[in-house]
Design an enzyme around this catalytic site. Structure first.
Site, short mmCIF file in Angstrom:
data_model
loop_
_atom_site.label_atom_id
_atom_site.label_comp_id
_atom_site.label_asym_id
_atom_site.label_seq_id
_atom_site.Cartn_x
_atom_site.Cartn_y
_atom_site.Cartn_z
N CYS A 1 -0.71 -3.34 -4.52
CA CYS A 1 -1.02 -1.94 -4.19
C CYS A 1 -0.53 -0.96 -5.25
CB CYS A 1 -0.43 -1.58 -2.83
SG CYS A 1 -1.03 -2.64 -1.49
N ASN B 1 -6.03 0.66 4.29
CA ASN B 1 -5.29 0.31 3.08
C ASN B 1 -6.19 -0.57 2.21
OD1 ASN B 1 -3.65 -0.93 1.16
ND2 ASN B 1 -1.94 -1.24 2.54
N HIS C 1 -0.49 5.92 -2.62
CA HIS C 1 -1.22 4.75 -2.11
C HIS C 1 -1.44 4.94 -0.61
CE1 HIS C 1 -2.23 0.82 -0.79
NE2 HIS C 1 -1.03 0.53 -0.33
#
Length: 330
Positions: free
Chosen positions: A114, A285, A255
């Site tokens: 990520c 996500n 993020h």
């Protein structure tokens, strides 16, 4: 060799057409729309179907970024793909290079989960700053749905599929104002997509491991604690390197992991809610794609304008985390 600056001149993104909302998840696992929304802020996520490849999504995002930058694929010197879910374990960047027709570009993958886009941004900038390359395409893309256990309600509610991209170009003034990157392998077990070998005896005494990767496992509480503690600190350090204060930031672009993390980090930094970019309600996500996907949306909505100062921060498996302070446009 003359040191050059960088400018981020184009953005693009691509998402699959298929979406799965929280009501749909209720048919797969014991959960509710209220439970998912209050704990994560996610309402739906996009999922690649079995015929959609990471290469296709990444290429589409790259084409949009190239078009916005006003260059052709043949002008690219480097294609950098940040992903943890390539179509080919040897890498997918070269397939993207071929699909784009970027005949002059060298292409390779990098993996930082990520944090991949922020790590990739800093990596791409170094090639330009040294004068080696002029035009770089950076893509963050992941198809995490391939590696989700759809019976694990702790993780299956979180992840989606997407690709986002930016074009970086050599520039007289440097628009990457500061950065800070970090890793801590002692916390690796908090978030994994592990390889599990199946012992195969080739000959007596010669045993090799054959097998596959297991679905994503995550200690949500530890990851939340890590992010809320470390992300404000790494943004502060990047701002210090940029010689800027928190008040000078126009946008906080984290993020897109969990709305509670976004809110907590903004609160710790005293950044008002209206400066926080969030689109995770619609995409979940998307790992390395999440920052460039949100960036591209905000640019195309005329939210982010030329010369705006953006504090971007990625965090995730590794554990890795980092922040980059940059100005949009030339």
């Amino acid at each position: 060799m003359q040191t050059l600056g960088i400018a981020i001149t184009g953005s693009g993104s691509a998402v699959p057409a298929t979406f799965l909302d929280n009501q749909g998840l209720m048919e797969l696992v014991e959960t509710s729309d209220e439970w998912i929304t209050t704990r994560t802020g996610i309402r739906q996520r996009r999922l690649a179907n079995v015929g959609e490849s990471l290469t296709d999504l990444a290429t589409a995002a790259g084409e949009a970024a190239i078009a916005m930058a006003g260059i052709t694929p043949q002008q690219l010197d480097l294609i950098l793909l940040a992903t943890s879910t390539p179509d080919d374990l040897f890498g997918s960047a070269c397939q993207i290079q071929a699909k784009l027709g970027a005949t002059r570009a060298v292409a390779f993958d990098m993996t930082a989960a990520c944090s991949g886009f922020v790590f990739g941004l800093v990596t791409a900038a170094q090639f330009i700053r040294t004068g080696v390359y002029q035009n770089v395409l950076l893509i963050g893309a992941d198809i995490l749905s391939r590696w989700v256990d759809w019976q694990d309600r702790r993780t299956c509610v979180l992840f989606g599929d997407a690709a986002g991209a930016v074009v970086l170009q050599a520039n007289d003034s440097d628009r990457l104002l500061g950065f800070e990157l970090r890793s801590d392998g002692t916390q690796n077990d908090c978030l994994n997509l592990p390889y599990t070998p199946d012992a195969t005896e080739l000959l007596p005494g010669v045993v090799v491991g054959r097998g596959n990767f297991q679905p994503i496992t995550m200690n949500g509480k530890e990851v939340y604690r890590f992010a809320v503690q470390q992300v404000p600190e790494v943004i502060d350090k990047a701002l210090f390197r940029a010689n800027l204060s928190v008040e000078e930031i126009d946008w906080l672009l984290l993020h897109q992991a969990n709305q509670r993390i976004l809110d907590a980090v903004a609160q710790r930094l005293n950044i008002p809610e209206q400066k926080v970019i969030s689109n995770l309600a619609y995409y979940g996500n998307t790992s390395a794609a999440s920052i460039p996907l949100a960036l591209d949306e905000a640019i195309r909505q005329n939210k982010i304008k030329p010369n705006d100062i953006i504090a971007a921060s990625g965090f995730g498996a590794g554990l890795t985390w980092g922040a980059a302070i940059f100005q949009w446009g030339r």
